[in-house]
Design an enzyme around this catalytic site. Structure first.
Site, PDB file in Angstrom:
ATOM      1  N   ARG A 164     -10.454   9.716   4.850  1.00 39.03           N
ATOM      2  CA  ARG A 164     -11.444   9.367   3.832  1.00 39.03           C
ATOM      3  C   ARG A 164     -12.846   9.612   4.385  1.00 39.03           C
ATOM      4  NH1 ARG A 164     -10.084   3.465   1.402  1.00 39.03           N
ATOM      5  NH2 ARG A 164     -10.758   2.699   3.443  1.00 39.03           N
ATOM      6  N   ASP A 194     -14.423  -7.767  -0.569  1.00 34.99           N
ATOM      7  CA  ASP A 194     -14.233  -6.815   0.540  1.00 34.99           C
ATOM      8  C   ASP A 194     -14.002  -5.398   0.019  1.00 34.99           C
ATOM      9  OD1 ASP A 194     -11.835  -8.446  -0.190  1.00 34.99           O
ATOM     10  OD2 ASP A 194     -10.788  -6.846   0.866  1.00 34.99           O
ATOM     11  N   ASN A 195     -13.814  -5.258  -1.274  1.00 33.34           N
ATOM     12  CA  ASN A 195     -13.674  -3.924  -1.864  1.00 33.34           C
ATOM     13  C   ASN A 195     -14.919  -3.517  -2.649  1.00 33.34           C
ATOM     14  OD1 ASN A 195     -11.125  -3.617  -0.770  1.00 33.34           O
ATOM     15  ND2 ASN A 195     -10.075  -4.384  -2.581  1.00 33.34           N
ATOM     16  N   GLY A 216      -0.233  -1.827   9.467  1.00 30.77           N
ATOM     17  CA  GLY A 216      -1.264  -0.829   9.779  1.00 30.77           C
ATOM     18  C   GLY A 216      -1.011   0.528   9.143  1.00 30.77           C
TER      19      GLY A 216
HETATM   20  P1  AMP Z   1      -7.089  -3.895   0.054  1.00 32.46           P
HETATM   21  O1  AMP Z   1      -7.345  -4.989  -0.941  1.00 32.46           O
HETATM   22  O2  AMP Z   1      -5.891  -3.045  -0.208  1.00 32.46           O
HETATM   23  O3  AMP Z   1      -8.296  -3.038   0.248  1.00 32.46           O
HETATM   24  O4  AMP Z   1      -6.731  -4.595   1.484  1.00 32.46           O
HETATM   25  C1  AMP Z   1      -7.064  -5.909   1.820  1.00 32.46           C
HETATM   26  C2  AMP Z   1      -6.972  -6.125   3.311  1.00 32.46           C
HETATM   27  O5  AMP Z   1      -5.628  -5.985   3.757  1.00 32.46           O
HETATM   28  C3  AMP Z   1      -7.796  -5.167   4.164  1.00 32.46           C
HETATM   29  O6  AMP Z   1      -8.311  -5.896   5.243  1.00 32.46           O
HETATM   30  C4  AMP Z   1      -6.775  -4.149   4.604  1.00 32.46           C
HETATM   31  O7  AMP Z   1      -7.133  -3.512   5.812  1.00 32.46           O
HETATM   32  C5  AMP Z   1      -5.540  -5.021   4.793  1.00 32.46           C
HETATM   33  N1  AMP Z   1      -4.294  -4.287   4.665  1.00 32.46           N
HETATM   34  C6  AMP Z   1      -3.717  -3.828   3.533  1.00 32.46           C
HETATM   35  N2  AMP Z   1      -2.550  -3.212   3.798  1.00 32.46           N
HETATM   36  C7  AMP Z   1      -2.373  -3.270   5.135  1.00 32.46           C
HETATM   37  C8  AMP Z   1      -1.372  -2.805   6.021  1.00 32.46           C
HETATM   38  N3  AMP Z   1      -0.271  -2.157   5.594  1.00 32.46           N
HETATM   39  N4  AMP Z   1      -1.547  -3.045   7.356  1.00 32.46           N
HETATM   40  C9  AMP Z   1      -2.609  -3.699   7.803  1.00 32.46           C
HETATM   41  N5  AMP Z   1      -3.595  -4.164   7.008  1.00 32.46           N
HETATM   42  C10 AMP Z   1      -3.480  -3.962   5.697  1.00 32.46           C
HETATM   43 MG    MG Z   2      -9.891  -3.171   0.903  1.00 35.31          MG
END
Ligand code: AMP
Ligand code: MG
Length: 479
Positions: free
Chosen positions: A170, A246-247, A120
């Site tokens: 953000r 998702d991005n 998190g």
């Molecule tokens: P991202 O591709 O970095 O945007 O993240 C992909 C997914 O992983 C999203 O659902 C983020 O919320 C989750 N995520 C990435 N890093 C963490 C973290 N350190 N703790 C919890 N969730 C994470």
């Molecule tokens: Mg993401």
């Protein structure tokens, strides 16, 4: 307005509980101030000196929760490197609500229902990168989320190395993603999907609210926004690195800055994400990936819209919507006002010229912005200048068909082709200093980010070619 009387709204909380989870933030240990961004604070009418208010750290750290705020995390799914992940969601972000249409969100504020096995948290390096880069992109005219400020802490994290945790505040007009729609589609919750579409239309596409064909027009506009966004990325040389669904923003913004990079030498196949071994998200692939992501998005909307109609739109993306957007961007970069059929050829041959020349992408366009027929300044930038001779012949011939003056063209191009962009090596230097408690370079890069077209004699070194040993830095998602 002061931090004490911010007035948040949370329309998303009117949706069913499956769309989000209300959960508390977990504060960081010994939080400290890193940077505050008055340019973004103006958007929510927050006083520009709010960074010096002790409440700023408390707001980001979640120890001050404004009245009416119930922090929540949003649920979504997504295709990650083409594989479907049925539940992702804000694993490390909390939404506070919106002010003036800007949804404020703390990233790195602790575990949520969607954290899965992760902590998190967000590490200081990636937080500084997102804070500065989102601001740079905005000032380069590229649709993006924004950032209000950043704090650091003494909370330790296990990454590739031990890192300290940070939180970025953000801001975005919407945090809904293609993956938010996919979540409900794959669960076959078509009522909820319709509710989501209606919510997004009211919030982000209000002109379609009463349209009989609103869902199809919504899809069309998302597709067009996405095409325009990717065309701008290609024009400026931005590589996102993790173009998972998702991005992908439902309003066509650059979101979720991870292992991104600006091009150093122009390289079509450049991959900035070190975990992306197959090069799925290479610079030159981004328009195709966006098409693939839009196809997944269309599938998610198939209970609301005739798939055939969406397929036709997708075909149009491939045939001309994206290429028209890209040609528009490139014409502006080349200082061409007239819209001539031959421009496509001129641009295609420029791309192969840049590829062969080993030339800094940003420096080339900046030099071209001062081009007056004298070729040496361009030749001097390239390791292999030979291909430019032929291309500049073509460019000269094309310029003759314009009716604007040379000085007018140069003036416009200097406002289109930046002198300053944030390269990974600069961000790395700012991060190294920040780890020692010195945030001066964060402020310097924030200043540069906000003045990409200006001549800043004090910061001339940041406009130079990337030193050879710092070229093509790649990063992983976790860095
Ligand atoms: P991202 O591709 O970095 O945007 O993240 C992909 C997914 O992983 C999203 O659902 C983020 O919320 C989750 N995520 C990435 N890093 C963490 C973290 N350190 N703790 C919890 N969730 C994470
Ligand atoms: Mg993401």
């Amino acid at each position: 307005m002061t931090l004490n009387n911010l007035n948040f709204q949370s329309n998303y909380l009117n949706l069913n509980r499956e769309f989000y989870d209300i959960n508390k933030t977990t504060p960081l240990d010994e939080p400290y101030f890193i940077s505050f961004n008055p340019t973004a604070s103006a958007l929510i009418e927050l006083n520009e000196d709010s960074g010096s208010d002790p409440l700023f750290i408390e707001l980001l750290n979640g120890t001050h929760i404004p009245k009416n705020v119930r922090p929540f995390s949003m649920c979504y799914a997504g295709h990650q490197f083409s594989h479907y992940a049925s539940r992702l969601g804000d694993g490390r972000a909390h939404n506070l609500g919106s002010i003036n249409g800007w949804h404020l969100q703390t990233k790195g504020s602790g575990e949520t229902l969607y954290s899965r096995t992760a902590d998190g948290r967000a590490a200081l390096p990636s937080s500084i990168r997102e804070y500065l880069m989102s601001e740079a992109m905005h000032h380069l005219g590229i649709p993006t989320t924004r950032a209000l400020g950043i704090i650091g802490s003494k909370t330790k994290l296990l990454r590739n190395n031990i890192e300290y945790a940070a939180i970025v505040m953000r801001m975005s007009p919407s945090w809904v993603r293609f993956g938010t729609f996919e979540y409900f589609y794959y669960l076959k919750e078509h009522d909820k999907l319709k509710t989501l579409a209606d919510y997004v239309i009211v919030e982000s596409y209000p002109h379609l609210k009463d349209d009989e064909d609103k869902y199809f027009k919504f899809f069309t506009e998302v597709l067009e926004h996405t095409a325009n966004l990717i065309a701008k990325w290609q024009g400026i040389g931005f590589c996102h690195g993790v173009m998972n669904t998702d991005n992908m923003s439902i309003v066509g913004l650059t979101i979720d800055y991870g292992p991104f990079s600006m091009l150093d030498d122009f390289k079509f196949g450049f991959v900035c994400n070190s975990t992306d071994k197959a090069g799925r998200y290479a610079y030159g692939e981004q328009p195709n990936v966006a098409y693939w992501n839009l196809t997944m998005f269309s599938k998610a909307l198939s209970s609301l819209i005739d798939q055939k109609r969406m397929d036709e739109k997708l075909e149009a993306y491939g045939d001309f919507i994206y290429s028209n957007a890209y040609i528009t961007v490139m014409r502006e970069k080349l200082g061409l006002i007239k819209n001539l059929e031959e421009d496509q050829q001129l641009i295609t041959s420029l791309i192969s010229t840049l590829q062969d020349a080993y030339i800094d992408h940003t420096q080339f366009f900046r030099a071209l912005s001062r081009y007056d027929g004298e070729r040496i300044p361009i030749f001097e930038l390239a390791m292999n200048p030979v291909p430019f001779d032929t291309w500049l012949d073509r460019y000269d011939a094309r310029l003759k068909k314009e009716s604007t003056t040379q000085s007018k063209r140069q003036e416009a191009m200097l406002q289109t082709n930046p002198k300053y962009i944030l390269k990974n090596y600069m961000l790395k230097q700012a991060i190294t200093l920040a780890k020692r408690g010195d945030f001066t370079m964060v402020e310097t890069l924030l200043h540069i980010a906000q003045h990409p077209y200006d001549e800043l004699p004090k910061y001339e070194k940041f406009a130079e070619e990337t030193p050879e040993e710092h070229k093509n830095i790649t990063l992983s998602c976790s860095s």
